[in-house]
Design an enzyme around this catalytic site. Structure first.
Site, mmCIF file in Angstrom:
data_model
loop_
_atom_site.group_PDB
_atom_site.id
_atom_site.type_symbol
_atom_site.label_atom_id
_atom_site.label_comp_id
_atom_site.label_asym_id
_atom_site.label_seq_id
_atom_site.Cartn_x
_atom_site.Cartn_y
_atom_site.Cartn_z
ATOM 1 N N SER A 292 0.878 -1.186 0.000
ATOM 2 C CA SER A 292 0.000 0.000 0.000
ATOM 3 C C SER A 292 0.909 1.227 0.000
ATOM 4 C CB SER A 292 -0.865 0.042 1.261
ATOM 5 O OG SER A 292 -1.564 -1.153 1.438
ATOM 6 N N LYS B 119 -7.305 1.730 -2.277
ATOM 7 C CA LYS B 119 -6.774 1.289 -0.977
ATOM 8 C C LYS B 119 -6.795 2.442 0.037
ATOM 9 C CE LYS B 119 -4.607 -1.116 2.157
ATOM 10 N NZ LYS B 119 -5.211 -2.220 2.904
ATOM 11 N N LYS C 291 0.893 5.847 7.965
ATOM 12 C CA LYS C 291 1.341 6.051 6.577
ATOM 13 C C LYS C 291 0.139 6.121 5.632
ATOM 14 C CE LYS C 291 1.941 2.265 4.635
ATOM 15 N NZ LYS C 291 1.331 1.247 3.804
HETATM 16 P P1 NAD Z 1 5.704 -5.860 7.369
HETATM 17 O O1 NAD Z 1 6.511 -4.726 7.875
HETATM 18 O O2 NAD Z 1 5.384 -6.997 8.284
HETATM 19 O O3 NAD Z 1 6.396 -6.490 6.053
HETATM 20 C C1 NAD Z 1 7.172 -5.768 5.141
HETATM 21 C C2 NAD Z 1 8.418 -6.578 4.852
HETATM 22 O O4 NAD Z 1 9.244 -5.883 3.916
HETATM 23 C C3 NAD Z 1 9.287 -6.788 6.115
HETATM 24 O O5 NAD Z 1 9.531 -8.182 6.300
HETATM 25 C C4 NAD Z 1 10.573 -6.025 5.794
HETATM 26 O O6 NAD Z 1 11.718 -6.618 6.359
HETATM 27 C C5 NAD Z 1 10.593 -6.080 4.280
HETATM 28 N N1 NAD Z 1 11.422 -5.042 3.688
HETATM 29 C C6 NAD Z 1 11.491 -3.731 4.007
HETATM 30 N N2 NAD Z 1 12.374 -3.092 3.216
HETATM 31 C C7 NAD Z 1 12.879 -4.035 2.383
HETATM 32 C C8 NAD Z 1 13.854 -3.990 1.343
HETATM 33 N N3 NAD Z 1 14.462 -2.846 1.015
HETATM 34 N N4 NAD Z 1 14.125 -5.145 0.681
HETATM 35 C C9 NAD Z 1 13.497 -6.307 1.022
HETATM 36 N N5 NAD Z 1 12.575 -6.409 2.012
HETATM 37 C C10 NAD Z 1 12.276 -5.281 2.673
HETATM 38 O O7 NAD Z 1 4.379 -5.239 6.780
HETATM 39 P P2 NAD Z 1 3.036 -5.979 6.379
HETATM 40 O O8 NAD Z 1 2.069 -5.852 7.493
HETATM 41 O O9 NAD Z 1 3.336 -7.303 5.780
HETATM 42 O O10 NAD Z 1 2.533 -4.970 5.229
HETATM 43 C C11 NAD Z 1 3.104 -4.926 3.935
HETATM 44 C C12 NAD Z 1 2.290 -3.956 3.087
HETATM 45 O O11 NAD Z 1 0.938 -4.423 3.017
HETATM 46 C C13 NAD Z 1 2.230 -2.538 3.672
HETATM 47 O O12 NAD Z 1 2.224 -1.601 2.629
HETATM 48 C C14 NAD Z 1 0.910 -2.536 4.425
HETATM 49 O O13 NAD Z 1 0.385 -1.235 4.542
HETATM 50 C C15 NAD Z 1 0.065 -3.447 3.550
HETATM 51 N N6 NAD Z 1 -1.029 -4.162 4.221
HETATM 52 C C16 NAD Z 1 -0.860 -4.753 5.445
HETATM 53 C C17 NAD Z 1 -1.925 -5.416 6.039
HETATM 54 C C18 NAD Z 1 -1.822 -6.056 7.414
HETATM 55 O O14 NAD Z 1 -2.855 -6.395 8.000
HETATM 56 N N7 NAD Z 1 -0.617 -6.268 7.954
HETATM 57 C C19 NAD Z 1 -3.159 -5.514 5.380
HETATM 58 C C20 NAD Z 1 -3.277 -4.950 4.113
HETATM 59 C C21 NAD Z 1 -2.212 -4.276 3.538
#
Ligand code: NAD
Length: 291
Positions: free
Chosen positions: A96, A171, A239
């Site tokens: 997102s 979104k 964010k």
């Molecule tokens: P998260 O922080 O658990 O996962 C993100 C992952 O990206 C982490 O494991 C991090 O180490 C990795 N990362 C960061 N920078 C990186 C890089 N440069 N190279 C490789 N890996 C890298 O977050 P999440 O909850 O899984 O959310 C991910 C996305 O999905 C976000 O944009 C969030 O807003 C969206 N989202 C989350 C949810 C939820 O319920 N958690 C629901 C819908 C959407």
């Protein structure tokens, strides 16, 4: 079945990659956190030590990263996805992020013959685990058609909402609604408890009427128990509220309730609760009444 490079194996990405493996796709994954890459190995995927190896030979690349700067770095940066992939690859960014970043990624992809979709999701960690996500997709119709079988392994409600960036705008609308509804559920809990009414029974009957909603169904028990393990972190929702307000500004519209709710999310974060679940908005609402 596709050969997929998957970057970003966090709360959502780890389960999504596992579902794709179960569906028979060949997944090579990378994350900056080595423990997350290890988990992919246990799920039957192939760990990669960097982006280049994760995407080399892939027909499809999926990114599931926190925010715009990480997507820009991973996709556009040196030794990033676009440097490492060949023409014809389909890049699906499921993070997102700001719609403008999705437009930049799509334009940079087009210059290298890489087809790009923005495909953010809703449904939370449970939706990722159960492959029941809602997926809102921006990009070209033929690229959406090519990606649809993959989306069907991840989610249930899959809609092509428009051109590049449109998925992110939808979104943003989703996120302003979710934060607003959590805030109202929190206000209902505070009112019930302050009035000496049993919160559980009160919310049970509310869930069956016109006020019924998915937040009540999924979060009321943990909110009443004050359990705020993420889930979806306040930091990420902060964010998203920023994206919603910036999108409103560029569309020239006023979203007053979103403005107030964004401040509640900002307060939760400022109070040091950024790593808690977004249902921890209840803490802010309670503090407003000295509870
Ligand atoms: P998260 O922080 O658990 O996962 C993100 C992952 O990206 C982490 O494991 C991090 O180490 C990795 N990362 C960061 N920078 C990186 C890089 N440069 N190279 C490789 N890996 C890298 O977050 P999440 O909850 O899984 O959310 C991910 C996305 O999905 C976000 O944009 C969030 O807003 C969206 N989202 C989350 C949810 C939820 O319920 N958690 C629901 C819908 C959407």
């Amino acid at each position: 079945m596709a050969k997929i490079g998957f970057i970003g194996l966090g709360i959502m990405g780890s389960h999504m990659a596992a579902n794709l493996i179960r569906a028979g796709h060949e997944i090579t994954g990378y994350d900056v956190v080595p423990a997350s890459v290890e988990k992919l190995l246990q799920a039957g995927g192939k760990p990669a030590p960097n982006i280049t190896e994760a995407v080399s030979g892939a027909e499809v690349v999926i990114t599931m990263l926190p925010d715009s700067p990480q997507v820009a770095e991973v996709v556009l940066g040196p030794s990033g996805v676009l440097e490492a992939t060949t023409s014809g690859v389909l890049l699906i960014d499921m993070s997102s992020i700001a719609p403008e970043t999705s437009l930049d990624v799509a334009a940079a992809g087009a210059q290298r013959g890489v087809r790009v979709l923005d495909a953010p999701v809703s449904g939370g960690e449970q939706g990722a685990i159960k492959a029941s996500l809602s997926i809102m997709v921006g990009g070209a119709t033929e690229d959406f058609a090519a990606a649809k079988p993959i989306f069907e392994d991840l989610g249930r409600t899959i809609v092509h909402v428009g051109g590049h960036g449109a998925g992110q705008t939808v979104k943003a609308a989703n996120q302003l609604m979710v934060a607003g509804i959590i805030s109202l559920v929190a206000e209902a809990i505070v009112l019930l408890e302050a009035s000496g009414v049993d919160g559980e029974r009160g919310l049970e009957v509310l869930a069956g009427g016109l006020a019924g909603n998915r937040i009540l169904d999924l979060k009321s028990a943990s909110m009443l128990a004050r359990q705020f393990e993420p889930g979806f972190r306040i930091d990420l929702h902060h964010k998203d509220m920023g994206i919603a307000l910036a999108s409103a500004r560029s569309a020239g519209v006023s979203l007053p309730v979103t403005g107030v709710v964004a401040q509640l999310v900002a307060a939760a974060r400022a109070q040091g609760n950024g790593s808690l679940d977004h249902s921890a908005l209840l803490k802010v609402v309670e503090q407003l009444s000295g509870r």
